[in-house]
Motif scaffolding. Structure first.
Motif, mmCIF file in Angstrom:
data_model
loop_
_atom_site.group_PDB
_atom_site.id
_atom_site.type_symbol
_atom_site.label_atom_id
_atom_site.label_comp_id
_atom_site.label_asym_id
_atom_site.label_seq_id
_atom_site.Cartn_x
_atom_site.Cartn_y
_atom_site.Cartn_z
ATOM 1 N N SER A 56 29.301 -9.605 -4.061
ATOM 2 C CA SER A 56 29.758 -9.009 -2.797
ATOM 3 C C SER A 56 30.097 -10.093 -1.791
ATOM 4 N N LEU A 57 29.268 -11.182 -1.801
ATOM 5 C CA LEU A 57 29.555 -12.316 -0.935
ATOM 6 C C LEU A 57 30.908 -12.949 -1.291
ATOM 7 N N MET A 58 31.199 -13.055 -2.581
ATOM 8 C CA MET A 58 32.486 -13.594 -3.045
ATOM 9 C C MET A 58 33.650 -12.735 -2.520
ATOM 10 N N ARG A 59 33.440 -11.452 -2.514
ATOM 11 C CA ARG A 59 34.485 -10.547 -2.017
ATOM 12 C C ARG A 59 34.689 -10.736 -0.501
ATOM 13 N N CYS A 60 33.576 -10.980 0.205
ATOM 14 C CA CYS A 60 33.689 -11.240 1.648
ATOM 15 C C CYS A 60 34.486 -12.519 1.915
ATOM 16 N N LEU A 61 34.171 -13.565 1.149
ATOM 17 C CA LEU A 61 34.896 -14.835 1.314
ATOM 18 C C LEU A 61 36.399 -14.661 1.019
ATOM 19 N N ASP A 62 36.680 -13.882 -0.029
ATOM 20 C CA ASP A 62 38.089 -13.611 -0.381
ATOM 21 C C ASP A 62 38.790 -12.864 0.755
ATOM 22 N N TYR A 63 38.062 -11.953 1.388
ATOM 23 C CA TYR A 63 38.613 -11.170 2.502
ATOM 24 C C TYR A 63 39.028 -12.098 3.651
ATOM 25 N N PHE A 64 38.105 -13.047 4.015
ATOM 26 C CA PHE A 64 38.405 -13.968 5.117
ATOM 27 C C PHE A 64 39.535 -14.938 4.753
ATOM 28 N N SER A 65 39.585 -15.320 3.481
ATOM 29 C CA SER A 65 40.675 -16.184 3.004
ATOM 30 C C SER A 65 42.018 -15.456 3.104
ATOM 31 N N PHE A 66 42.022 -14.178 2.780
ATOM 32 C CA PHE A 66 43.246 -13.359 2.863
ATOM 33 C C PHE A 66 43.742 -13.247 4.305
ATOM 34 N N LEU A 67 42.792 -13.071 5.228
ATOM 35 C CA LEU A 67 43.178 -12.946 6.633
ATOM 36 C C LEU A 67 43.864 -14.206 7.143
ATOM 37 N N LYS A 68 43.488 -15.372 6.583
ATOM 38 C CA LYS A 68 44.062 -16.638 7.039
ATOM 39 C C LYS A 68 45.456 -16.893 6.443
ATOM 40 N N LYS A 69 45.574 -16.722 5.113
ATOM 41 C CA LYS A 69 46.807 -17.129 4.421
ATOM 42 C C LYS A 69 47.706 -15.964 4.022
ATOM 43 N N LYS A 70 47.129 -14.901 3.606
ATOM 44 C CA LYS A 70 47.863 -13.715 3.143
ATOM 45 C C LYS A 70 48.875 -14.070 2.056
ATOM 46 N N ASP A 71 48.352 -14.759 1.061
ATOM 47 C CA ASP A 71 49.156 -15.004 -0.137
ATOM 48 C C ASP A 71 48.975 -13.776 -1.019
ATOM 49 N N TYR A 72 49.856 -12.809 -0.888
ATOM 50 C CA TYR A 72 49.646 -11.477 -1.463
ATOM 51 C C TYR A 72 49.471 -11.510 -2.977
ATOM 52 N N LYS A 73 50.291 -12.239 -3.635
ATOM 53 C CA LYS A 73 50.238 -12.257 -5.106
ATOM 54 C C LYS A 73 48.920 -12.853 -5.595
ATOM 55 N N LYS A 74 48.522 -13.982 -5.030
ATOM 56 C CA LYS A 74 47.288 -14.682 -5.441
ATOM 57 C C LYS A 74 46.055 -13.838 -5.106
ATOM 58 N N HIS A 75 45.978 -13.330 -3.867
ATOM 59 C CA HIS A 75 44.794 -12.571 -3.453
ATOM 60 C C HIS A 75 44.675 -11.233 -4.162
ATOM 61 N N TYR A 76 45.843 -10.690 -4.540
ATOM 62 C CA TYR A 76 45.782 -9.423 -5.270
ATOM 63 C C TYR A 76 45.093 -9.627 -6.625
ATOM 64 N N LYS A 77 45.404 -10.735 -7.277
ATOM 65 C CA LYS A 77 44.762 -11.035 -8.575
ATOM 66 C C LYS A 77 43.253 -11.243 -8.388
ATOM 67 N N ILE A 78 42.896 -12.025 -7.345
ATOM 68 C CA ILE A 78 41.463 -12.285 -7.079
ATOM 69 C C ILE A 78 40.735 -10.977 -6.770
#
Length: 740
Positions: A56-78
């Motif tokens: 769940s912590l990993m998902r939180c980190l991914d969420y904050f990373s998405f808010l910064k960069k919004k690399d849709y293709k990469k974050h969608y896979k993660i």
């Protein structure tokens, strides 16, 4: 929808809901951990919860990373990986503990079903995410119940599989509906943008286009209009709204406006008077329809006022004389054509042709500005003499035509009325005109033709009227002549000769016959070149039969040119050089083009050319004649003789100014001088005057020895007449030179 083209809206939605879904699933995991540990007392449950917290912590980190960069293709896979792992770990509790109590198993199933159902609301945005989450969430408990031998557990496993199938169908359907909504929203957004752009286009077009647009209701009240419509009427738009179009009181326009409420489109073109202003418009009307019901009308007004003004100006330039404002020939021809048609119904009209006498003298002596002012005044006087239905036209220069229409159903009465108007015109034109302090008097020569059923075409009418007018002008001027049959024969003969003369000029049918001129000792000092027309069918035609017609139709300049060309040939053929006297037209001496025609002569050849001109033509514009004679003498060395001297009466006062060389005593005085004492005195006076002015004299018409001897004693220098020789062609003349 997701085949390599992941919609950003879907991914945004997945991440938007992650904080709610994570907080919910963590809470449920914690609840499950507390309850199971309290019941089962198994430390593995705590480890399971720690593992779940980690993912769940990993998902939180991914969420904050998405808010910064919004690399849709990469974050969608993660996101897919993490959500799958999260589901598997959550269900992994079935794989790491063996519950001792039945209540624990029911509680686990309850929690799993709840999370499975709740996941649909947070993960249905992505079909792949919801499918992976549900499969990895449900399959571990299915495997757990299948691995136990009791029939009841196997039934529960099947129920879970059925539940999985149902939940997947619901999730896929929810996803499909969501995708459809996205598509619809996209289309709606695009359509909304299009409509917005079109609305702006429409607004700009309606407001800025230079065409009036207005909407009105069934009561013909304006409910909306564009800026141009208001600006054109010079009325604020807010005042136009509510204006009732019935107030314009133009029935044709009102009828056009009302048509739309019967589902008909309207059209009107014409004058439009509103608010004390006059417009020329084109009006198009149509209707606005909603649910098969006409709710309002729309009018489109094109202002043609300026265009109409320009059209009228162009028409005026095309059909009206710029100087006088009178109709040009085109409108006159149309009027004559109508008159010819009416004549077939016994309604008679006449054409009055008039020429201002001596206008050229006014123009040349006083200047073109005065001449133009004079023509304007003549035009006004002509208009004052006729009725409104008649047409007065300027044909060019000082020629005018008046079409008197529908005079009578009786030919004689029609001609009498024409004569009355013609006399009125004569009287008006004879009235003195004061311009810049100068009094100008003139007169007019008028020809009248009756337009009756015998007239075949427009040009016959003009031809006969023109000929009638010229018969006046050539005879005495300041008179009126009605075209008649005899005149018709004369006209037709004149036009026939004109046509043949034009052919003669083209084919060089003119020849020169030479009549010798001798001195007191009968030595040949020159010859007069007398024109003859060598007609291909009629043979030799003498000048008295065609020169007047050539003058009338302005063919003399071309004939003069041909005569001069022949004279040049004669000079070059003669064995000994003598002067050749050539008669020129009266108009030639005032024409600048004539000086250019003389360029065919070198100065040496010019010394053997003598130009003869009648005194009557010289005195018309003595200053211009003086200027051109000096110029010709300077350029070509030619001598000048005044022909028919003594017949002009008024020329003696000008004679001393002219740089002429010879005076030719007219044969009318010479012929009877031996019988008539007055003729004798005139001849003696001319001789004495010539001597005093150092001019030579040539006596024409010397037909006897007695004439010759008497004239010689009187002091004549040179002689010409039948006593010495008749006119002869060049070959005879060369022989004559050798034998004389």
């Amino acid at each position: 929808m997701e085949n390599g083209k992941i919609l950003t809206e879907q991914i945004n939605k997945l991440y938007e809901n992650i904080k709610y879904s994570l907080s919910t699933i963590i809470f449920l995991a914690f609840l499950e951990c507390i309850v199971l540990y309290f019941i089962e007392k198994d430390i593995k449950i705590v480890y399971w919860f720690i593992a779940f917290l980690f993912i769940s912590l990993m998902r939180c980190l991914d969420y904050f990373s998405f808010l910064k960069k919004k690399d849709y293709k990469k974050h969608y896979k993660i996101f897919l990986i993490l959500v799958t792992v999260s589901a598997f770990i959550f269900s992994g509790i079935y794989l790491i503990i063996e519950p001792k109590y039945e209540i624990s198993k029911y509680f686990m199933i309850f929690i799993t079903a709840g999370i499975s159902a709740g996941a649909i609301s947070t993960l249905f945005y992505s079909k792949r995410a919801i499918v992976l989450f549900e499969i990895f969430l449900i399959l571990p408990p299915v495997w757990y119940f299948f691995s136990h031998g009791e029939i009841l557990y196997k039934i529960m496993a099947f129920i879970l599989i059925l539940y999985l199938i149902i939940i997947l169908k619901l999730a896929i359907k929810a996803n499909s509906q969501y995708v459809s909504i996205i598509k619809l929203n996209k289309k709606l957004y695009n359509k909304s943008n299009e409509l917005s752009i079109q609305n702006q286009y429409f607004r700009h077009i309606c407001e800025d286009i230079p065409i009036g647009i207005f909407f009105y209701n069934k009561n013909l009240t304006i409910i909306k209009c564009n800026n141009f419509f208001a600006e054109k009427l010079n009325i604020p738009k807010n005042k136009l709204i509510g204006f009732n179009l019935k107030n314009i009181k133009e029935e044709k326009i009102l009828k056009t406006l009302k048509k739309v409420f019967n589902k008909e489109k309207g059209y009107y073109k014409g004058e439009y008077n509103v608010f004390k202003k006059k417009y020329f418009i084109e009006l198009f009307t149509s209707y606005v329809e909603l649910e098969n019901k006409i709710i309002e009308g729309v009018g489109v007004v094109v202002d043609l006022t300026d265009l109409k003004t320009y059209e009228e100006k162009i028409r005026k330039l095309a059909f009206y004389d710029e100087l006088t404002g009178l109709p040009k020939r085109t409108l006159l021809l149309e009027g004559i054509e109508h008159a010819i048609k009416k004549a077939k119904r016994n309604v008679y009209s006449t054409l009055v042709y008039l020429d201002i006498d001596n206008f050229k003298d006014i123009n040349d002596s006083l200047g073109h500005n005065i001449g133009d002012f004079f023509l304007k005044e003549i035009a006004k006087r002509l208009k004052n003499c006729i009725r409104e239905i008649d047409i007065v036209s300027r044909l060019g220069g000082d020629e005018f035509a008046v079409l008197l229409v529908d005079l009578s159903d009786n030919k004689e009465k029609a001609l009498k009325k024409s004569m009355e108007i013609a006399h009125r015109i004569i009287n008006e034109i004879q009235k003195p005109l004061i311009i810049e302090g100068m009094e100008i008097r003139t007169s007019a020569s008028i020809g009248i033709v009756l337009i009756d059923e015998k007239m075949k075409d427009i040009y016959s009418v003009i031809k006969y009227a023109d000929a009638a007018m010229y018969s006046v002008k050539n005879f005495s001027k300041n008179g009126i002549k009605i075209y008649d049959v005899k005149l018709k024969e004369k006209i037709e003969r004149a036009y026939k000769i004109k046509s043949e003369l034009e052919t003669a000029i083209k084919e060089s049918q003119f020849v020169l016959h030479l009549q010798p001129q001798v001195d007191k000792n009968k030595n040949i000092i020159g010859a007069e070149a007398l024109i003859r027309w060598n007609h291909p069918n009629k043979g030799i035609i003498y000048p008295n039969e065609f020169l007047d017609i050539a003058e009338e139709f302005n063919l003399m300049p071309k004939i003069t040119q041909k005569v001069l060309e022949e004279a040049k040939k004669i000079i070059n053929k003669l064995p000994e050089k003598i002067k050749i006297a050539v008669n020129i037209s009266g108009k030639d001496i005032y024409d600048e083009d004539f000086i250019d025609i003389l360029k065919i002569f070198s100065k040496k050849e010019g010394q053997y050319i003598e130009l003869e001109i009648t005194e009557q033509m010289l005195i018309k514009n003595i200053d211009k004649a003086l200027e051109n004679i000096k110029k010709i003498k300077s350029l070509y060395g030619m001598d000048f003789s005044i022909d028919d001297f003594g017949t002009g009466y008024s020329s003696l006062q000008y004679l001393k100014q002219l740089p002429v060389d010879n005076l030719k005593i007219d044969m009318s005085f010479v012929r009877d001088m031996l019988k008539d004492k007055n003729d004798y005195i005139i001849v003696q006076t001319i001789i004495n005057m010539a001597k005093n002015l150092n001019l030579k004299t040539i006596a024409e018409g010397v037909e006897s020895k007695e004439h010759f001897e008497t004239l010689k004693k009187m002091g004549v220098d040179y002689f010409q007449g039948y006593y010495f020789a008749k006119p002869m062609d060049i070959d005879e003349f060369i022989k004559f030179l050798k034998t004389f």
